[in-house]
Design an enzyme around this catalytic site. Sequence first.
Site, short mmCIF file in Angstrom:
data_model
loop_
_atom_site.label_atom_id
_atom_site.label_comp_id
_atom_site.label_asym_id
_atom_site.label_seq_id
_atom_site.Cartn_x
_atom_site.Cartn_y
_atom_site.Cartn_z
N CYS A 18 6.59 -7.43 6.67
CA CYS A 18 7.70 -6.89 7.48
C CYS A 18 8.26 -8.00 8.35
O CYS A 18 7.51 -8.88 8.78
CB CYS A 18 7.16 -5.76 8.36
N CYS A 25 3.45 8.50 1.41
CA CYS A 25 4.04 7.52 2.31
C CYS A 25 4.23 6.24 1.51
O CYS A 25 3.25 5.65 1.05
CB CYS A 25 3.07 7.33 3.48
N GLU A 35 0.83 -1.20 0.00
CA GLU A 35 0.00 0.00 0.00
C GLU A 35 0.87 1.25 0.00
O GLU A 35 1.98 1.25 0.52
CB GLU A 35 -0.89 0.01 1.24
N CYS A 67 1.78 -2.41 15.75
CA CYS A 67 1.74 -2.08 14.31
C CYS A 67 1.02 -3.17 13.53
O CYS A 67 1.32 -4.36 13.67
CB CYS A 67 3.17 -1.92 13.79
N CYS A 79 6.67 -5.27 15.73
CA CYS A 79 6.31 -4.23 16.70
C CYS A 79 4.86 -4.50 17.10
O CYS A 79 3.98 -4.67 16.24
CB CYS A 79 6.46 -2.84 16.07
N CYS A 87 -0.87 5.90 10.04
CA CYS A 87 0.38 5.25 10.46
C CYS A 87 0.11 3.89 11.07
O CYS A 87 -0.68 3.77 11.99
CB CYS A 87 1.04 6.03 11.58
N1 SAH Z 1 9.73 0.11 9.85
C1 SAH Z 1 9.89 1.53 9.76
C2 SAH Z 1 8.94 2.15 8.78
C3 SAH Z 1 7.48 2.15 9.20
S1 SAH Z 1 7.08 3.76 9.66
C4 SAH Z 1 9.76 2.12 11.15
O1 SAH Z 1 9.40 1.40 12.06
O2 SAH Z 1 10.07 3.30 11.33
C5 SAH Z 1 5.54 3.67 10.34
C6 SAH Z 1 5.44 4.50 11.61
O3 SAH Z 1 4.14 4.35 12.19
C7 SAH Z 1 6.43 4.03 12.64
O4 SAH Z 1 6.86 5.08 13.45
C8 SAH Z 1 5.55 3.09 13.44
O5 SAH Z 1 6.13 2.80 14.67
C9 SAH Z 1 4.27 3.87 13.51
N2 SAH Z 1 3.12 3.04 13.82
C10 SAH Z 1 3.01 1.72 13.64
N3 SAH Z 1 1.79 1.29 14.03
C11 SAH Z 1 1.12 2.37 14.46
C12 SAH Z 1 -0.19 2.59 14.93
N4 SAH Z 1 -1.05 1.59 15.04
N5 SAH Z 1 -0.55 3.83 15.28
C13 SAH Z 1 0.30 4.85 15.13
N6 SAH Z 1 1.55 4.72 14.64
C14 SAH Z 1 1.97 3.49 14.33
#
Ligand code: SAH
Length: 391
Positions: free
Chosen positions: A136, A129, A115, A143, A140, A365
């Site tokens: 992945c 974005c 996406e 996420c 996390c 995000c």
């Molecule tokens: N793997 C990289 C790129 C992904 S960036 C990284 O971790 O930085 C996506 C961003 O959104 C990251 O900061 C991630 O931690 C954040 N994120 C992930 N899940 C989220 C959620 N449910 N709500 C808000 N932010 C989230």
Amino acid sequence: MSVELDLSKKPAQSGPANLAGLANLAGAGREGLRQAMVAAGVEDKKARMRATQLWRWIYHYGVTDFSKMTDVAKELRGVLGERFVLERPDIRAAQTSVDGTRKWLVGYGPNVEAECVYIPDVGKAGALCVSSQVGCTLTCTFCHTGTQKLVRNLSAAEIVNQVMIARDALEEWPTSNEDRRLTNIVFMGMGEPLYNLDNVAEAVDTIADGDGISISRRRITVSTAGVAPKIPELGARTGAMLAISLHATNDDLRDELVPLNKKYDLKALFDAIRAYPDLSNSKRVTFEYVMLKGVNDTLAEAKDLVKLLKGVPSKINLIPFNPWPGTRYECSDWETIEAFAEILNRAGYASPIRTPRGRDILAACGQLRSESVKEKASERLKKRLAEKETQ
Ligand code: SAH
């Protein structure tokens, strides 16, 4: 730097598979285009010049048809048209949020989808974005993408093609420096960009090139969960802006939220961040901090955050947690987020609270995910055998 262009008449490695099996030049880097010219019969010493001509047509004008390249000799256009295509990947779904955010599900092959999201009113005008991987390897816990196993890395061309799709949809060809709607690129989609650094670096070179899409390196941000050994290298190779998904101020909690922390703890992470080239007040690191109710949102943690960032030119982005189906977390209360931000502001940090965008279409995000799964080797074998039988 890897060049992934497949110049044989097999399906393109660097772009979407084409039905006729022709190699796709859309998304290719300069060296890939030069090689394509040689393959099309252009003399070695003229190949670079011809590739430059093609580059402008592909990345400045956004054309998808060789016959439009009026300053390329007709004969060469013919040869190019026989051997190559300039195709965008499939758009398998397109959605627009009530707030104007747009999300595309991009298909790169059977069961390979990622996406990307256009968010208006970010940066000077709007940010795209982009995803760097399908799925992945990180897990996390907050996420959504983290619940999808890695299918594969995206090639540089496949990453660049996300930008091409957005420019098509926004009708931003040819490249103009005025009134752009797409001004910034953030590698904050699916995947961990630093586990696909060769392709990400090549994609940044293509996107930033001033003769083409021309989005400057200062407007390209690469976000990482903290692959420490690759952080200085990212800066040296791309000149892009760095973002770190921090989310916790001590190792115990970060081990839980971002399990990669067990491999590279906060000390290792911050040593790497301090080694990022050219950090200054005008080139600051963005720290992303997702606000999870009752998990990481106390005022004591806001103060710890201030201490942790001491000496690093930083911006802090507070991200209200975006829920997704099946998650165990909740977003912090608004007053808590504001009080947290207030402590950071008083310590002198710009710490905007990121307004959730596109939540209604799961485009915010951490909400991105596709249905793609990696085929098991046994399934691939079965398919191949079945194909043979039908031949
Ligand atoms: N793997 C990289 C790129 C992904 S960036 C990284 O971790 O930085 C996506 C961003 O959104 C990251 O900061 C991630 O931690 C954040 N994120 C992930 N899940 C989220 C959620 N449910 N709500 C808000 N932010 C989230």
